[in-house]
Motif scaffolding. Structure first.
Motif, PDB file in Angstrom:
ATOM      1  N   ALA A 189      43.264  40.990  42.018  1.00 49.47           N
ATOM      2  CA  ALA A 189      42.113  41.373  40.809  1.00 49.47           C
ATOM      3  C   ALA A 189      41.994  40.046  39.937  1.00 49.47           C
ATOM      4  O   ALA A 189      40.984  39.522  39.577  1.00 49.47           O
ATOM      5  CB  ALA A 189      41.986  42.626  40.385  1.00 49.47           C
ATOM      6  N   ARG A 190      43.367  39.853  39.395  1.00 49.89           N
ATOM      7  CA  ARG A 190      43.282  38.651  38.403  1.00 49.89           C
ATOM      8  C   ARG A 190      42.964  37.437  38.992  1.00 49.89           C
ATOM      9  O   ARG A 190      42.213  36.780  38.361  1.00 49.89           O
ATOM     10  CB  ARG A 190      44.803  38.640  37.742  1.00 49.89           C
ATOM     11  CG  ARG A 190      45.298  39.632  36.682  1.00 49.89           C
ATOM     12  CD  ARG A 190      46.382  39.160  36.198  1.00 49.89           C
ATOM     13  NE  ARG A 190      47.547  38.946  36.932  1.00 49.89           N
ATOM     14  CZ  ARG A 190      48.496  40.236  37.342  1.00 49.89           C
ATOM     15  NH1 ARG A 190      48.061  41.417  36.910  1.00 49.89           N
ATOM     16  NH2 ARG A 190      49.380  40.054  38.141  1.00 49.89           N
ATOM     17  N   ASP A 191      43.472  37.067  40.285  1.00 49.05           N
ATOM     18  CA  ASP A 191      43.055  36.026  40.859  1.00 49.05           C
ATOM     19  C   ASP A 191      41.796  35.755  41.138  1.00 49.05           C
ATOM     20  O   ASP A 191      41.228  34.799  40.986  1.00 49.05           O
ATOM     21  CB  ASP A 191      44.046  35.644  42.235  1.00 49.05           C
ATOM     22  CG  ASP A 191      45.608  35.451  41.796  1.00 49.05           C
ATOM     23  OD1 ASP A 191      45.868  35.256  40.651  1.00 49.05           O
ATOM     24  OD2 ASP A 191      46.277  35.273  42.866  1.00 49.05           O
ATOM     25  N   GLY A 192      41.236  36.971  41.451  1.00 53.21           N
ATOM     26  CA  GLY A 192      39.786  36.988  41.954  1.00 53.21           C
ATOM     27  C   GLY A 192      38.627  37.086  40.761  1.00 53.21           C
ATOM     28  O   GLY A 192      37.482  37.197  40.791  1.00 53.21           O
ATOM     29  N   GLY A 193      39.331  36.986  39.475  1.00 54.63           N
ATOM     30  CA  GLY A 193      38.432  37.112  38.371  1.00 54.63           C
ATOM     31  C   GLY A 193      37.825  38.204  38.114  1.00 54.63           C
ATOM     32  O   GLY A 193      36.557  38.661  37.455  1.00 54.63           O
ATOM     33  N   VAL A 194      38.316  39.386  38.633  1.00 53.15           N
ATOM     34  CA  VAL A 194      37.404  40.651  38.465  1.00 53.15           C
ATOM     35  C   VAL A 194      38.617  41.978  38.068  1.00 53.15           C
ATOM     36  O   VAL A 194      38.245  42.973  37.783  1.00 53.15           O
ATOM     37  CB  VAL A 194      37.096  41.438  39.852  1.00 53.15           C
ATOM     38  CG1 VAL A 194      36.133  40.360  40.551  1.00 53.15           C
ATOM     39  CG2 VAL A 194      38.344  41.482  40.953  1.00 53.15           C
ATOM     40  N   ALA A 195      39.430  41.397  37.292  1.00 46.73           N
ATOM     41  CA  ALA A 195      40.613  42.195  36.672  1.00 46.73           C
ATOM     42  C   ALA A 195      39.855  43.361  35.609  1.00 46.73           C
ATOM     43  O   ALA A 195      40.377  44.494  35.481  1.00 46.73           O
ATOM     44  CB  ALA A 195      41.771  41.715  36.348  1.00 46.73           C
ATOM     45  N   GLU A 196      38.916  42.867  34.738  1.00 49.82           N
ATOM     46  CA  GLU A 196      38.464  43.707  33.854  1.00 49.82           C
ATOM     47  C   GLU A 196      37.718  44.675  34.359  1.00 49.82           C
ATOM     48  O   GLU A 196      37.458  45.740  33.758  1.00 49.82           O
ATOM     49  CB  GLU A 196      37.711  42.871  32.730  1.00 49.82           C
ATOM     50  CG  GLU A 196      36.413  42.433  33.381  1.00 49.82           C
ATOM     51  CD  GLU A 196      36.234  41.125  34.214  1.00 49.82           C
ATOM     52  OE1 GLU A 196      35.237  40.753  34.801  1.00 49.82           O
ATOM     53  OE2 GLU A 196      37.480  40.656  34.538  1.00 49.82           O
ATOM     54  N   ARG A 197      37.444  44.802  35.377  1.00 50.93           N
ATOM     55  CA  ARG A 197      36.710  45.966  36.352  1.00 50.93           C
ATOM     56  C   ARG A 197      37.503  46.706  37.213  1.00 50.93           C
ATOM     57  O   ARG A 197      37.073  47.488  37.878  1.00 50.93           O
ATOM     58  CB  ARG A 197      35.307  45.439  36.842  1.00 50.93           C
ATOM     59  CG  ARG A 197      34.387  44.917  36.052  1.00 50.93           C
ATOM     60  CD  ARG A 197      33.220  44.400  36.921  1.00 50.93           C
ATOM     61  NE  ARG A 197      33.184  43.364  37.683  1.00 50.93           N
ATOM     62  CZ  ARG A 197      33.157  43.269  38.913  1.00 50.93           C
ATOM     63  NH1 ARG A 197      32.722  44.546  39.534  1.00 50.93           N
ATOM     64  NH2 ARG A 197      33.181  42.084  39.742  1.00 50.93           N
TER      65      ARG A 197
END
Ligand SMILES: C[S@@+](CC[C@H](N)C(=O)[O-])C[C@H]1O[C@@H](n2cnc3c(N)ncnc32)[C@H](O)[C@@H]1O
Length: 298
Positions: A101-109
């Motif tokens: 999720a962090r690597d894909g830039g979606v961690a905040e969701r």
């Protein structure tokens, strides 16, 4: 990104703490990533069908048995407004979901939860979609999970379940009759042995109070990247070798040994020349609403 340990995994087959477990998880994680790399089209198709069934893009999704988070990430990319809660019994897997999720830039969701689904569902926050990819066959009581999922869904929410349609096939580019015949026999043996991943849940949905909106088989065929197809083929041939030892005849077992011998250039040549042909079953279902008849409506 927030994460929760819904409980401490108990000792036993869901405790993921010793070295063997870590080793097994690393191997499973590598295969799940490979699987998602090669089956990416199915995740795209599934996301599209979910939106069609809902009639709108989901705002909240729960991914049950999230593994390395390939489904979590695919759904997060498809539905850029959606919050996703990813649940898995393995802290190792959950750590991989968080990294993806962090690597894909979606961690905040993305929110993660370590929880054993056999102990009941953790709080999911009334999702529009409960997604369980190749995980329902792992839980001890799938019927119970289906019923709990129905209760957890928000208004008009849907359940989306996927499983393997069949054991993947690897079609040789050249006429390798031996390899084709071997796979035929492995397929028959795996089906006969009741491999748990080959499950049809159609009746289970009905029993658990769902109306099936869609039941689809998504087919994927691909020959590239050839190295990934070769690695995936090697994984499946090793599975056949180890799990069908008592069923296959000695000549087939010897051939599987040859094909999975990393030092054999002939094996590498044969594995490098394959087209993957695989399918996923996808069900999208909604809890049936019970109409209460009143004297006025009669
Ligand atoms: C075959 S993997 C599928 C992973 C992912 N959904 C995918 O499609 O790649 C099954 C996952 O379910 C998890 N799992 C199995 N039994 C579970 C349980 N009782 N509670 C929570 N997670 C479980 C495993 O740890 C594993 O990550």
């Amino acid at each position: 990104m927030t994460s929760t340990h819904h409980h401490q995994p108990a000792a036993g087959h869901h405790a993921h703490t010793n070295h063997t477990d870590h080793h097994d998880h690393a191997r499973l994680a590598a295969v799940l990533d490979l699987d998602a790399e090669l089956m990416a089209d199915y995740l795209d198709d599934a996301a599209r069908m979910i939106a069609e069934s809902l009639g709108h893009a989901p705002a909240r999704i729960a991914d049950l048995g999230a593994g390395t988070g390939t489904g979590t990430e695919a759904l997060a990319r498809h539905f850029p407004q959606a919050q996703i809660v990813a649940v898995d019994g393995s802290p190792d897997m959950v750590a991989l979901v968080e990294r993806r999720a962090r690597d894909g830039g979606v961690a905040e969701r993305v929110t993660t939860v370590v929880a054993d689904l056999d102990d009941g569902l953790p709080p999911l926050g009334s999702p529009d979609v409960v997604w369980a990819a190749m995980s329902l066959h792992h839980v001890a009581d799938p019927q119970r999970l289906l019923r709990e999922a129905a209760t957890s869904l928000g208004p008009d929410g849907v359940l989306a379940i996927t499983e393997m349609a069949a054991v993947p096939r690897f079609l040789p580019a050249h006429d390798d009759v031996e390899l084709r015949g071997l796979q035929e026999r492995c397929q028959t043996a795996a089906t006969g042995a009741g491999w748990e991943a080959l499950v049809d849940w159609t009746d289970a949905f009905d029993d658990a109070g769902y109306e099936v909106l869609r039941a689809e088989t998504v087919h994927v065929q691909r020959s590239d990247p050839s190295q990934s197809v070769a690695r995936y083929a090697r994984h499946w041939f090793a599975q056949f070798r180890h799990r069908l030892t008592d069923t296959l005849d000695p000549a087939d077992l010897a051939l599987l040994d040859d094909l999975t011998d990393d030092s054999d250039p002939d094996a590498a040549r044969r594995l490098d020349d394959l087209t993957l042909s695989a399918g996923r079953l996808l069900w999208i279902a909604r809890p049936r609403t019970t109409t209460i008849s009143t004297p006025e409506s009669e």
